[in-house]
Design a protein around this motif. Structure first.
Motif, PDB file in Angstrom:
ATOM      1  N   GLN A   1       0.830  -1.196   0.000  1.00 20.00           N
ATOM      2  CA  GLN A   1       0.000   0.000   0.000  1.00 20.00           C
ATOM      3  C   GLN A   1       0.869   1.252   0.000  1.00 20.00           C
ATOM      4  N   PRO A   2       0.350   2.341  -0.516  1.00 18.30           N
ATOM      5  CA  PRO A   2       1.094   3.602  -0.461  1.00 18.30           C
ATOM      6  C   PRO A   2       1.508   3.922   0.968  1.00 18.30           C
ATOM      7  N   GLY A   3       2.752   4.379   1.096  1.00 17.46           N
ATOM      8  CA  GLY A   3       3.307   4.653   2.415  1.00 17.46           C
ATOM      9  C   GLY A   3       3.996   3.474   3.049  1.00 17.46           C
ATOM     10  N   GLY A   4       3.837   2.316   2.456  1.00 15.81           N
ATOM     11  CA  GLY A   4       4.439   1.107   2.995  1.00 15.81           C
ATOM     12  C   GLY A   4       5.890   0.938   2.599  1.00 15.81           C
ATOM     13  N   SER A   5       6.442  -0.207   3.001  1.00 12.68           N
ATOM     14  CA  SER A   5       7.862  -0.490   2.758  1.00 12.68           C
ATOM     15  C   SER A   5       8.042  -1.874   2.148  1.00 12.68           C
ATOM     16  N   LEU A   6       9.103  -2.017   1.395  1.00  9.25           N
ATOM     17  CA  LEU A   6       9.534  -3.294   0.853  1.00  9.25           C
ATOM     18  C   LEU A   6      11.046  -3.299   0.819  1.00  9.25           C
ATOM     19  N   THR A   7      11.607  -4.505   0.926  1.00 13.11           N
ATOM     20  CA  THR A   7      13.048  -4.647   0.746  1.00 13.11           C
ATOM     21  C   THR A   7      13.313  -5.646  -0.364  1.00 13.11           C
ATOM     22  N   LEU A   8      14.034  -5.207  -1.365  1.00 14.46           N
ATOM     23  CA  LEU A   8      14.468  -6.095  -2.436  1.00 14.46           C
ATOM     24  C   LEU A   8      15.867  -6.607  -2.116  1.00 14.46           C
TER      25      LEU A   8
ATOM     26  N   ARG B   1      32.207   0.570  -3.921  1.00 12.00           N
ATOM     27  CA  ARG B   1      33.252   0.968  -2.978  1.00 12.00           C
ATOM     28  C   ARG B   1      32.732   1.896  -1.892  1.00 12.00           C
ATOM     29  N   GLY B   2      31.516   1.614  -1.422  1.00 12.18           N
ATOM     30  CA  GLY B   2      30.974   2.390  -0.321  1.00 12.18           C
ATOM     31  C   GLY B   2      30.264   3.657  -0.727  1.00 12.18           C
ATOM     32  N   SER B   3      30.362   4.066  -1.977  1.00 13.45           N
ATOM     33  CA  SER B   3      29.660   5.257  -2.450  1.00 13.45           C
ATOM     34  C   SER B   3      28.338   4.850  -3.080  1.00 13.45           C
ATOM     35  N   THR B   4      27.364   5.766  -2.986  1.00  9.61           N
ATOM     36  CA  THR B   4      26.043   5.476  -3.524  1.00  9.61           C
ATOM     37  C   THR B   4      25.560   6.612  -4.415  1.00  9.61           C
ATOM     38  N   ASN B   5      24.629   6.270  -5.278  1.00 13.20           N
ATOM     39  CA  ASN B   5      24.022   7.233  -6.185  1.00 13.20           C
ATOM     40  C   ASN B   5      22.541   6.899  -6.267  1.00 13.20           C
ATOM     41  N   TYR B   6      21.672   7.895  -6.155  1.00 11.21           N
ATOM     42  CA  TYR B   6      20.242   7.678  -6.166  1.00 11.21           C
ATOM     43  C   TYR B   6      19.567   8.572  -7.197  1.00 11.21           C
ATOM     44  N   ALA B   7      18.475   8.081  -7.748  1.00 11.64           N
ATOM     45  CA  ALA B   7      17.615   8.938  -8.542  1.00 11.64           C
ATOM     46  C   ALA B   7      16.991   9.985  -7.618  1.00 11.64           C
ATOM     47  N   ASP B   8      16.796  11.168  -8.132  1.00 17.59           N
ATOM     48  CA  ASP B   8      16.216  12.237  -7.304  1.00 17.59           C
ATOM     49  C   ASP B   8      14.854  11.831  -6.741  1.00 17.59           C
TER      50      ASP B   8
ATOM     51  N   PHE C   1      14.593   5.641  -0.304  1.00 18.90           N
ATOM     52  CA  PHE C   1      15.210   4.348  -0.624  1.00 18.90           C
ATOM     53  C   PHE C   1      16.653   4.336  -0.134  1.00 18.90           C
ATOM     54  N   THR C   2      17.107   3.154   0.267  1.00 20.54           N
ATOM     55  CA  THR C   2      18.488   2.981   0.686  1.00 20.54           C
ATOM     56  C   THR C   2      19.063   1.726   0.047  1.00 20.54           C
ATOM     57  N   ILE C   3      20.172   1.889  -0.635  1.00 21.04           N
ATOM     58  CA  ILE C   3      20.863   0.737  -1.209  1.00 21.04           C
ATOM     59  C   ILE C   3      22.015   0.357  -0.295  1.00 21.04           C
ATOM     60  N   SER C   4      22.215  -0.945  -0.133  1.00 22.21           N
ATOM     61  CA  SER C   4      23.328  -1.420   0.676  1.00 22.21           C
ATOM     62  C   SER C   4      23.835  -2.726   0.070  1.00 22.21           C
TER      63      SER C   4
ATOM     64  N   GLN D   1      16.251  -1.052   0.283  1.00 17.51           N
ATOM     65  CA  GLN D   1      15.207  -0.798   1.258  1.00 17.51           C
ATOM     66  C   GLN D   1      14.361   0.357   0.744  1.00 17.51           C
ATOM     67  N   MET D   2      13.082   0.100   0.543  1.00 18.75           N
ATOM     68  CA  MET D   2      12.187   1.110  -0.033  1.00 18.75           C
ATOM     69  C   MET D   2      11.132   1.478   1.000  1.00 18.75           C
TER      70      MET D   2
END
Length: 124
Positions: A12-19, A52-59, A65-68, A79-80
């Motif tokens: 649902q909108p506002g919810g979370s998912l982890t891929l 190498r520990g650096s991240t890039n995200y779409a605006d 969202f968090t990539i790890s 993590q969304m």
């Protein structure tokens, strides 16, 4: 190189998912891993990439969202949080064959290896 993604589904909108995406077969921890998404009729777009520990995200996903990455498991996570209907798409896990700067991955054609997509649907 094989990439196996999991974790998609309906939320649902506002919810979370982890891929999650497990990679095998010649993965180097220095090379980027990332997530792209695509909706019908549109080009694949970068969601997030990590190297190498650096991240890039779409605006559009920054702050939500968090990539790890766990290099001991050759696994990348997305993590969304605070999901919106416009996040609905097929999400693809990717990795590259060489080390590059993260800004190269704004173009989806840069990534060398792609997994099968996983559907994420955000709907009430």
């Amino acid at each position: 190189v094989q990439l196996q993604a999991s974790g998609g589904g309906l939320v649902q909108p506002g919810g979370s998912l982890t891929l999650s995406c497990a990679a095998s077969g010649g993965i180097f921890s220095a090379n980027a891993m990332g997530w792209y998404r695509q909706v019908p009729g549109k080009q694949r777009e970068l969601v997030a990439a990590i190297t190498r520990g650096s991240t890039n995200y779409a605006d559009s996903v920054k702050g939500r969202f968090t990539i790890s990455r766990d290099n001991t498991k050759n696994t990348v996570y997305l993590q969304m949080n605070s999901l919106k209907p416009e996040d609905t798409a097929v999400y693809y896990c990717t990795t590259d064959s060489v080390f590059r700067r993260l800004d190269y991955y704004n173009d989806y054609r840069t990534m060398a290896y792609w997994g099968k997509g996983t559907q994420v649907t955000v709907s009430s």
